[in-house]
Write an enzyme that holds these catalytic residues in place. Structure first.
Site, PDB file in Angstrom:
ATOM      1  N   GLU A 100     128.534  36.244 133.386  1.00  0.00           N
ATOM      2  CA  GLU A 100     127.547  36.660 133.869  1.00  0.00           C
ATOM      3  C   GLU A 100     126.749  36.733 134.121  1.00  0.00           C
ATOM      4  O   GLU A 100     125.130  37.237 133.797  1.00  0.00           O
ATOM      5  CB  GLU A 100     128.024  38.118 133.596  1.00  0.00           C
ATOM      6  CG  GLU A 100     129.618  38.928 133.816  1.00  0.00           C
ATOM      7  CD  GLU A 100     130.579  37.872 133.150  1.00  0.00           C
ATOM      8  OE1 GLU A 100     130.351  37.787 132.095  1.00  0.00           O
ATOM      9  OE2 GLU A 100     131.630  37.844 134.383  1.00  0.00           O
ATOM     10  N   PHE A 176     142.154  35.946 135.494  1.00  0.00           N
ATOM     11  CA  PHE A 176     140.934  34.905 135.622  1.00  0.00           C
ATOM     12  C   PHE A 176     141.152  34.095 134.550  1.00  0.00           C
ATOM     13  O   PHE A 176     141.114  32.896 135.055  1.00  0.00           O
ATOM     14  CB  PHE A 176     139.830  35.598 136.072  1.00  0.00           C
ATOM     15  CG  PHE A 176     139.533  35.910 137.435  1.00  0.00           C
ATOM     16  CD1 PHE A 176     139.365  35.111 138.378  1.00  0.00           C
ATOM     17  CD2 PHE A 176     139.376  37.860 137.636  1.00  0.00           C
ATOM     18  CE1 PHE A 176     139.407  35.301 139.855  1.00  0.00           C
ATOM     19  CE2 PHE A 176     140.309  38.253 138.911  1.00  0.00           C
ATOM     20  CZ  PHE A 176     139.648  37.393 140.254  1.00  0.00           C
ATOM     21  N   GLU A 181     139.896  29.313 134.001  1.00  0.00           N
ATOM     22  CA  GLU A 181     138.971  28.872 133.249  1.00  0.00           C
ATOM     23  C   GLU A 181     139.803  28.001 132.533  1.00  0.00           C
ATOM     24  O   GLU A 181     139.008  26.757 132.020  1.00  0.00           O
ATOM     25  CB  GLU A 181     138.191  30.266 132.602  1.00  0.00           C
ATOM     26  CG  GLU A 181     137.371  30.482 133.115  1.00  0.00           C
ATOM     27  CD  GLU A 181     136.629  32.066 133.259  1.00  0.00           C
ATOM     28  OE1 GLU A 181     135.771  32.210 133.466  1.00  0.00           O
ATOM     29  OE2 GLU A 181     137.381  32.740 132.274  1.00  0.00           O
TER      30      GLU A 181
HETATM   31  P1  NAD Z   1     140.484  40.798 133.321  1.00  0.00           P
HETATM   32  O1  NAD Z   1     141.616  41.230 133.432  1.00  0.00           O
HETATM   33  O2  NAD Z   1     139.342  41.649 132.527  1.00  0.00           O
HETATM   34  O3  NAD Z   1     139.585  40.540 134.761  1.00  0.00           O
HETATM   35  C1  NAD Z   1     138.302  40.854 134.931  1.00  0.00           C
HETATM   36  C2  NAD Z   1     137.672  41.523 135.678  1.00  0.00           C
HETATM   37  O4  NAD Z   1     138.570  41.380 137.372  1.00  0.00           O
HETATM   38  C3  NAD Z   1     137.587  42.720 136.178  1.00  0.00           C
HETATM   39  O5  NAD Z   1     136.450  44.083 136.401  1.00  0.00           O
HETATM   40  C4  NAD Z   1     138.520  43.669 136.946  1.00  0.00           C
HETATM   41  O6  NAD Z   1     138.635  44.538 137.859  1.00  0.00           O
HETATM   42  C5  NAD Z   1     138.841  42.158 137.849  1.00  0.00           C
HETATM   43  N1  NAD Z   1     139.801  41.782 138.653  1.00  0.00           N
HETATM   44  C6  NAD Z   1     141.309  41.576 138.338  1.00  0.00           C
HETATM   45  N2  NAD Z   1     142.520  41.223 138.979  1.00  0.00           N
HETATM   46  C7  NAD Z   1     141.303  41.258 140.035  1.00  0.00           C
HETATM   47  C8  NAD Z   1     141.237  39.741 141.289  1.00  0.00           C
HETATM   48  N3  NAD Z   1     143.243  39.832 141.631  1.00  0.00           N
HETATM   49  N4  NAD Z   1     140.486  40.012 142.287  1.00  0.00           N
HETATM   50  C9  NAD Z   1     139.452  40.153 142.123  1.00  0.00           C
HETATM   51  N5  NAD Z   1     138.792  40.739 140.798  1.00  0.00           N
HETATM   52  C10 NAD Z   1     139.849  40.951 139.866  1.00  0.00           C
HETATM   53  O7  NAD Z   1     140.027  39.474 132.348  1.00  0.00           O
HETATM   54  P2  NAD Z   1     140.028  38.077 133.602  1.00  0.00           P
HETATM   55  O8  NAD Z   1     141.060  38.038 134.632  1.00  0.00           O
HETATM   56  O9  NAD Z   1     140.280  36.773 132.354  1.00  0.00           O
HETATM   57  O10 NAD Z   1     138.449  37.946 134.243  1.00  0.00           O
HETATM   58  C11 NAD Z   1     138.031  37.545 133.167  1.00  0.00           C
HETATM   59  C12 NAD Z   1     136.800  36.296 132.972  1.00  0.00           C
HETATM   60  O11 NAD Z   1     137.280  35.927 134.393  1.00  0.00           O
HETATM   61  C13 NAD Z   1     135.818  36.224 132.251  1.00  0.00           C
HETATM   62  O12 NAD Z   1     136.310  35.128 131.036  1.00  0.00           O
HETATM   63  C14 NAD Z   1     134.424  35.592 133.583  1.00  0.00           C
HETATM   64  O13 NAD Z   1     133.746  34.922 132.955  1.00  0.00           O
HETATM   65  C15 NAD Z   1     135.503  35.600 134.284  1.00  0.00           C
HETATM   66  N6  NAD Z   1     135.473  37.032 136.043  1.00  0.00           N
HETATM   67  C16 NAD Z   1     134.616  37.299 135.856  1.00  0.00           C
HETATM   68  C17 NAD Z   1     134.052  38.982 136.497  1.00  0.00           C
HETATM   69  C18 NAD Z   1     133.521  39.572 136.415  1.00  0.00           C
HETATM   70  O14 NAD Z   1     133.117  40.488 137.519  1.00  0.00           O
HETATM   71  N7  NAD Z   1     132.071  39.102 135.717  1.00  0.00           N
HETATM   72  C19 NAD Z   1     135.754  38.684 137.721  1.00  0.00           C
HETATM   73  C20 NAD Z   1     136.783  38.358 137.168  1.00  0.00           C
HETATM   74  C21 NAD Z   1     136.703  36.786 136.339  1.00  0.00           C
END
Ligand code: NAD
Ligand code: CXR
Length: 261
Positions: A100, A176, A181
């Site tokens: 972000e 994600f 990642e």
């Molecule tokens: P997490 O579970 O906290 O999910 C992160 C965000 O993605 C949450 O706000 C969630 O509402 C949304 N989300 C969850 N599943 C989704 C899907 N299938 N489609 C769209 N949005 C979805 O953690 P994570 O999944 O490991 O993701 C966090 C990592 O990935 C971070 O390291 C970041 O770099 C990246 N990321 C960021 C965002 C963002 O909104 N800034 C969203 C996705 C991934």
């Protein structure tokens, strides 16, 4: 279904972009060559005038390649399940750089958007929830953003996870982080993954380093040929939590200078 596309999204996106270019992360991250109106065109072309779920993983590729930045070594931080604390700790790039903080994540963070086939091509009244679209469509933007970010990382990287969530494990292969990642960390460029497990104050520590999903994470990281370290609630993170809840039991610091006085 959900709220629609963020009002004035074009102006918000382009305004964020010009502001980023001039005032944000100047000493930390490189500037982008592309103009902000070009970035908006590439971003919006990926989804506008299409049915809201008809967006492929590849749709944002051109936008990602124009907006991606090289990242300083040892500063990249991933997070999973713990947005707020991870960003308070990363401190806008001062300690760590999150997705972000990069142009790609900065432009899109906390925005909602989706397309429709009829003019104006963008639906401002309702967008499907990500769980209502097929996986590929719901993940198309953040999957590409996450993969681009991870593939730019070098040196030692950091991951913050939540060890106190009763509803989901601290590490999930389906997150994600797990899907886009970790698999994109380059063995030739990244040495180690240093995990911070944070626990809510005065709540059960459901997962800790070495057990459960954190043992699985160690296995997945070392299987990629990377080193792994893990720490539960480092003082720097605990003290941040305590700043919001100083009366908590775990925040009663010893006051040696008062003893015996
Ligand atoms: P997490 O579970 O906290 O999910 C992160 C965000 O993605 C949450 O706000 C969630 O509402 C949304 N989300 C969850 N599943 C989704 C899907 N299938 N489609 C769209 N949005 C979805 O953690 P994570 O999944 O490991 O993701 C966090 C990592 O990935 C971070 O390291 C970041 O770099 C990246 N990321 C960021 C965002 C963002 O909104 N800034 C969203 C996705 C991934
Ligand atoms: O409803 P979700 O995202 O999917 O969020 C689920 C939970 C929240 O209740 C909150 O605890 O995840 C946490 N969280 C944040 N604290 C947060 N702060 C900013 C999730 N996302 C956060 N954001 C940004 O807002 C993220 O980029 C996220 C976007 C959408 O938030 P929303 O509340 O709809 O993708």
């Amino acid at each position: 279904s959900n709220k629609g596309t963020t009002d004035n999204i074009k102006a918000v996106f382009e305004g964020r972009c010009w502001d980023y270019d001039v005032t944000k992360y100047n000493d930390l991250l490189p500037r982008i060559d592309a103009d902000c109106n070009v970035l908006w065109d590439k971003f919006s072309q990926a989804f506008s005038f299409r049915a809201p779920c008809a967006v492929k993983l590849s749709s944002y590729e051109e936008f990602m390649s124009l907006a991606k930045q090289s990242l300083p070594a040892n500063k990249v931080m991933f997070w999973s399940g713990i947005f707020s604390l991870a960003h308070r700790y990363s401190e806008n790039g001062a300690r760590f750089i999150t997705l972000e903080d990069t142009m790609i994540g900065y432009l899109a963070n906390s925005l909602t958007w989706c397309g429709q086939e009829s003019p104006p091509g963008i639906n401002y009244s309702s967008c499907p929830d990500w769980s209502d679209c097929p996986t590929e469509a719901s993940e198309s933007f953040w999957a590409g953003a996450s993969a681009t970010f991870a593939s730019q990382a070098t040196g030692n990287v950091t991951l913050m996870v939540d060890g106190s969530d009763p509803n989901k494990p601290a590490y999930r292969r389906s997150s994600f982080f797990g899907k886009y990642e970790l698999p994109n960390l380059a063995i030739s460029k990244v040495q180690s993954v240093n995990v911070i497990v944070a626990h809510a104050l005065d709540k059960p520590k459901i997962e800790v380093c070495g057990n459960g999903s954190l043992a699985l994470l160690k296995k997945d990281v070392t299987a990629r040929g990377l080193s792994f370290t893990c720490e539960d609630d480092p003082d720097a993170v605990l003290h941040l939590l305590c700043s919001d809840d100083p009366a908590s039991r775990e925040c009663q610091l010893a006051t040696a200078h008062q003893a015996g006085s």
